[in-house]
Design a protein around this motif. Sequence first.
Motif, PDB file in Angstrom:
ATOM      1  N   ILE A   5      89.930  46.160  29.457  1.00 31.35           N
ATOM      2  CA  ILE A   5      89.880  47.583  29.145  1.00 31.35           C
ATOM      3  C   ILE A   5      91.236  48.171  29.500  1.00 31.35           C
ATOM      4  O   ILE A   5      91.692  48.061  30.632  1.00 31.35           O
ATOM      5  CB  ILE A   5      88.743  48.285  29.920  1.00 31.35           C
ATOM      6  CG1 ILE A   5      87.395  47.654  29.530  1.00 31.35           C
ATOM      7  CG2 ILE A   5      88.756  49.777  29.637  1.00 31.35           C
ATOM      8  CD1 ILE A   5      86.199  48.212  30.274  1.00 31.35           C
ATOM      9  N   CYS A   9      91.206  53.973  27.810  1.00 31.62           N
ATOM     10  CA  CYS A   9      89.809  54.224  28.167  1.00 31.62           C
ATOM     11  C   CYS A   9      89.621  55.650  28.667  1.00 31.62           C
ATOM     12  O   CYS A   9      90.352  56.121  29.530  1.00 31.62           O
ATOM     13  CB  CYS A   9      89.355  53.236  29.245  1.00 31.62           C
ATOM     14  SG  CYS A   9      87.678  53.517  29.841  1.00 31.62           S
ATOM     15  N   CYS A  15      80.726  51.694  26.335  1.00 32.82           N
ATOM     16  CA  CYS A  15      80.742  50.242  26.545  1.00 32.82           C
ATOM     17  C   CYS A  15      79.751  49.853  27.643  1.00 32.82           C
ATOM     18  O   CYS A  15      79.084  48.823  27.545  1.00 32.82           O
ATOM     19  CB  CYS A  15      82.143  49.755  26.888  1.00 32.82           C
ATOM     20  SG  CYS A  15      82.823  50.399  28.434  1.00 32.82           S
ATOM     21  N   CYS A  43      81.258  45.378  23.126  1.00 31.63           N
ATOM     22  CA  CYS A  43      82.024  46.473  23.722  1.00 31.63           C
ATOM     23  C   CYS A  43      83.197  46.878  22.827  1.00 31.63           C
ATOM     24  O   CYS A  43      83.482  48.069  22.675  1.00 31.63           O
ATOM     25  CB  CYS A  43      82.521  46.096  25.116  1.00 31.63           C
ATOM     26  SG  CYS A  43      83.553  44.621  25.202  1.00 31.63           S
ATOM     27  N   CYS A  47      83.488  50.738  21.368  1.00 27.74           N
ATOM     28  CA  CYS A  47      84.472  51.614  22.015  1.00 27.74           C
ATOM     29  C   CYS A  47      85.088  52.582  20.999  1.00 27.74           C
ATOM     30  O   CYS A  47      85.743  52.156  20.047  1.00 27.74           O
ATOM     31  CB  CYS A  47      85.574  50.790  22.673  1.00 27.74           C
ATOM     32  SG  CYS A  47      86.815  51.819  23.494  1.00 27.74           S
TER      33      CYS A  47
END
Length: 55
Positions: A5, A9, A15, A43, A47
């Motif tokens: 990640i 983010c 996620c 994920c 995202c």
Amino acid sequence: MAYKITDECLACGTCLESCPNEAIVEGDTYSIDPDKCENCGTCIEECPTGAIIEE
């Protein structure tokens, strides 16, 4: 293949909620526990900011 990640983010939790293996770890920033991650890619698909990459 491991996932990471990145700084993009926003900690939106998408996620976290979508991971079938509960491999997303919530903290100051989100991270992925490599011992729990089975590299399913859910994920990455979920995202909204594209903050999860293959490492």
